[in-house]
Design a protein around this motif. Structure first.
Motif, mmCIF file in Angstrom:
data_model
loop_
_atom_site.group_PDB
_atom_site.id
_atom_site.type_symbol
_atom_site.label_atom_id
_atom_site.label_comp_id
_atom_site.label_asym_id
_atom_site.label_seq_id
_atom_site.Cartn_x
_atom_site.Cartn_y
_atom_site.Cartn_z
ATOM 1 N N ARG A 22 30.996 48.370 -49.993
ATOM 2 C CA ARG A 22 32.072 49.212 -50.542
ATOM 3 C C ARG A 22 31.541 50.090 -51.668
ATOM 4 O O ARG A 22 31.842 51.274 -51.722
ATOM 5 C CB ARG A 22 33.222 48.334 -51.023
ATOM 6 C CG ARG A 22 34.330 49.150 -51.657
ATOM 7 C CD ARG A 22 35.677 48.467 -51.530
ATOM 8 N NE ARG A 22 36.708 49.118 -52.289
ATOM 9 C CZ ARG A 22 37.289 50.262 -51.966
ATOM 10 N NH1 ARG A 22 36.933 50.892 -50.878
ATOM 11 N NH2 ARG A 22 38.235 50.773 -52.721
ATOM 12 N N LEU A 26 31.138 54.508 -52.009
ATOM 13 C CA LEU A 26 31.766 55.290 -53.073
ATOM 14 C C LEU A 26 30.775 55.928 -54.028
ATOM 15 O O LEU A 26 31.127 56.839 -54.776
ATOM 16 C CB LEU A 26 32.715 54.391 -53.887
ATOM 17 C CG LEU A 26 33.854 53.763 -53.106
ATOM 18 C CD1 LEU A 26 34.536 52.689 -53.942
ATOM 19 C CD2 LEU A 26 34.839 54.818 -52.659
ATOM 20 N N GLU A 27 29.549 55.435 -54.030
ATOM 21 C CA GLU A 27 28.548 55.881 -54.998
ATOM 22 C C GLU A 27 27.215 56.187 -54.323
ATOM 23 O O GLU A 27 26.897 55.644 -53.275
ATOM 24 C CB GLU A 27 28.290 54.787 -56.044
ATOM 25 C CG GLU A 27 29.486 54.366 -56.825
ATOM 26 C CD GLU A 27 29.227 53.160 -57.721
ATOM 27 O OE1 GLU A 27 30.039 52.954 -58.631
ATOM 28 O OE2 GLU A 27 28.238 52.424 -57.518
ATOM 29 N N LYS A 112 31.616 61.018 -53.072
ATOM 30 C CA LYS A 112 30.829 59.943 -53.688
ATOM 31 C C LYS A 112 30.497 60.386 -55.105
ATOM 32 O O LYS A 112 30.335 61.581 -55.375
ATOM 33 C CB LYS A 112 29.530 59.682 -52.931
ATOM 34 C CG LYS A 112 29.711 58.985 -51.608
ATOM 35 C CD LYS A 112 28.367 58.551 -51.048
ATOM 36 C CE LYS A 112 28.544 57.756 -49.768
ATOM 37 N NZ LYS A 112 27.299 57.102 -49.366
#
Length: 132
Positions: A22, A26-27, A112
């Motif tokens: 996860r 997102l990063e 992101k």
């Protein structure tokens, strides 16, 4: 004697896998952005979401300046649906990239966050470019 590290047991591997997958959805980090950018065919749009003066003093090469407060559905229509945006700000002490990511997500755009921002970029030994 139990150390502070192991005082709280580690999560089961299935939970750890879900957590880290996860986070990676997102990063991204400065090294991966640099590596992708130097390939000449990055598959994302890199946005420096700080103000114009900060951007002019020094920004990640190839980044476009779009302050987080100016991210609107109309403005983002310049890029096709499905475009991945990577956002960054000054660094870990700044929440501008989080604000930008939230705005992009709210208008249905893929995003992101580049963890570390400008501070992380410099820490990795990468050069900034400036407009002056």
């Amino acid at each position: 004697m139990v150390s502070l590290v192991s005082e709280i047991p580690a999560a089961p591997s299935e939970q750890a896998e879900a957590h880290f997958a996860r986070r990676l959805s997102l990063e991204t980090d400065c090294w991966d952005v640099h590596d992708s950018s130097k390939s000449g065919t990055p598959d994302f749009v890199l946005l420096d979401v700080r103000g114009p003066a900060a951007y002019a003093r020094g920004h990640v090469p190839g980044a476009l300046n779009l302050p987080h407060g100016k991210i609107t559905e109309r403005r983002m229509a310049e890029w096709p649906e499905g475009t991945l945006f990577v956002v960054y700000c000054a660094g870990p002490h700044c929440n501008g990239a989080d604000r930008a990511a939230l705005r992009l997500a709210r208008i249905g755009r893929s995003v992101k966050l580049m963890i570390g921002g400008v501070t992380g970029w410099i820490d990795e030994g990468f050069a900034l470019e400036s407009d002056g």
